[in-house]
Design a protein around this motif. Structure first.
Motif, PDB file in Angstrom:
ATOM      1  N   GLN A   1       0.750  -1.139  -0.018  1.00 39.19           N
ATOM      2  CA  GLN A   1      -0.071  -0.005   0.089  1.00 39.19           C
ATOM      3  C   GLN A   1       0.867   1.284  -0.143  1.00 39.19           C
ATOM      4  OE1 GLN A   1      -2.486   0.695   3.538  1.00 39.19           O
ATOM      5  NE2 GLN A   1      -4.297   1.557   2.321  1.00 39.19           N
TER       6      GLN A   1
ATOM      7  N   PRO B   1       1.093   5.432  -0.187  1.00 36.84           N
ATOM      8  CA  PRO B   1       0.413   6.604   0.299  1.00 36.84           C
ATOM      9  C   PRO B   1      -0.573   6.950  -0.642  1.00 36.84           C
ATOM     10  CG  PRO B   1       3.005   6.821   0.754  1.00 36.84           C
ATOM     11  CD  PRO B   1       2.828   5.654  -0.321  1.00 36.84           C
ATOM     12  N   ASN B   2      -1.799   7.123  -0.116  1.00 38.26           N
ATOM     13  CA  ASN B   2      -3.102   7.505  -0.737  1.00 38.26           C
ATOM     14  C   ASN B   2      -3.216   6.552  -2.060  1.00 38.26           C
ATOM     15  OD1 ASN B   2      -3.186   9.613   0.803  1.00 38.26           O
ATOM     16  ND2 ASN B   2      -1.508  10.699  -0.504  1.00 38.26           N
ATOM     17  N   LYS B   3      -2.955   5.326  -2.063  1.00 40.82           N
ATOM     18  CA  LYS B   3      -3.210   4.258  -3.018  1.00 40.82           C
ATOM     19  C   LYS B   3      -3.887   3.392  -2.348  1.00 40.82           C
ATOM     20  CE  LYS B   3      -1.359   6.440  -6.666  1.00 40.82           C
ATOM     21  NZ  LYS B   3      -0.116   6.100  -7.055  1.00 40.82           N
ATOM     22  N   GLY B   4      -4.575   2.475  -3.107  1.00 41.83           N
ATOM     23  CA  GLY B   4      -5.284   1.267  -2.800  1.00 41.83           C
ATOM     24  C   GLY B   4      -4.253   0.423  -2.452  1.00 41.83           C
ATOM     25  N   LEU B   5      -4.628  -0.956  -2.029  1.00 44.97           N
ATOM     26  CA  LEU B   5      -3.889  -2.125  -1.817  1.00 44.97           C
ATOM     27  C   LEU B   5      -3.578  -2.795  -3.249  1.00 44.97           C
ATOM     28  CD1 LEU B   5      -5.315  -3.435   1.396  1.00 44.97           C
ATOM     29  CD2 LEU B   5      -2.937  -2.980   1.308  1.00 44.97           C
TER      30      LEU B   5
ATOM     31  N   GLU C   1       3.756   0.513   2.767  1.00 43.56           N
ATOM     32  CA  GLU C   1       3.390  -0.153   3.747  1.00 43.56           C
ATOM     33  C   GLU C   1       3.060  -1.685   3.355  1.00 43.56           C
ATOM     34  OE1 GLU C   1       0.522   1.089   6.766  1.00 43.56           O
ATOM     35  OE2 GLU C   1       1.250  -0.628   8.123  1.00 43.56           O
TER      36      GLU C   1
END
Lengths: 116, 115
Positions: free
Chosen positions: B38, B40-44, B88
């Motif tokens: 993931q 930042p500010n994105k989907g998994l 992450e």
């Protein structure tokens, strides 16, 4: 490209408010899911839906409800928001036979909800 | 019952050095295991998955993971970190039984890449 769009990136609501989080997908997926993401807890499934007007409870449904009136839209509802519902909420969708972890299982970018 | 433990909440590496993100699992059944990333500010995004075929699994962006049943581990590695790898990472275990699936996420590891 499959797109899962969550209408708000950030939301700030007051305790006791009724809150709607909206999710729309554009690939005719049957399945839609709502997750909650908290630091140190990973992702937890709140509710999912296999078809229009169908819903199933996930692992942590308490305090939430959902609505799926149209195939492309899945709404998460907090009937009376509380501070412990401050979190990142992620929506996902997939085709009927695409289980979690398949490449067709697609996540939105999330809505960060703060309840004050 | 099943669970997944990501042993490090934060990992910091220098650009160009190897990456190791550790994951241990517990499952009463033969599990399927996944790594998601993931930004930042994105989907998994799915990086790779193990579903009982080859134990060494190659994923996108040069990542790979090895399923070791004897150690109940599924560690994620990359030979050389790139700045764009900062994100992450989540280890996930899934059990399928008939039409039922149970999915458990790890708590996540934040990877920092230092220039």
């Amino acid at each position: 490209d499959v797109k899962v769009t969550q209408s708000s990136r950030y939301l700030v609501k007051r305790t006791g408010e009724k809150v709607f989080l909206e999710c729309v997908q554009d690939m005719d997926h049957e399945n839609m899911f709502w997750y909650r993401q908290d630091p140190g807890l990973g992702l937890r499934l709140i509710y999912f839906s296999y078809d229009v007007k169908m819903k199933e409870k996930g692992d942590i449904p308490e305090g939430y409800s959902v609505s799926r009136e149209k195939k492309e839209r899945f709404s998460l509802i907090l009937e009376s928001a509380s501070t412990n519902q401050t979190s990142m909420y992620l929506c996902a969708s997939s085709l009927r036979d695409r289980v979690f972890g398949s490449y067709g299982y697609t996540f939105g970018s999330g809505t960060r909800l703060t309840v004050v | 019952a099943q669970s997944v433990t990501q042993l490090d909440s934060h990992v910091s590496v220098s650009e160009g050095t190897p990456v190791l993100l550790r994951c241990n699992y517990s499952s009463s059944y033969s599990p399927s295991l996944f790594w998601y990333v993931q930004h930042p500010n994105k989907g998994l995004q799915l990086l790779l998955k193990y579903t009982s075929a080859a134990t060494l699994v190659k994923g996108i962006n040069g990542f790979e993971a090895e399923f070791k049943k004897s150690e109940t581990s599924f560690h994620l590695t990359k030979p050389s970190a790139h700045m764009s790898d900062a994100a992450e990472y989540f280890c996930v275990v899934r059990r399928l039984s008939g039409g039922y699936q149970k999915v458990t996420f790890g708590t996540g590891t934040k990877l920092q890449v230092i220039p």
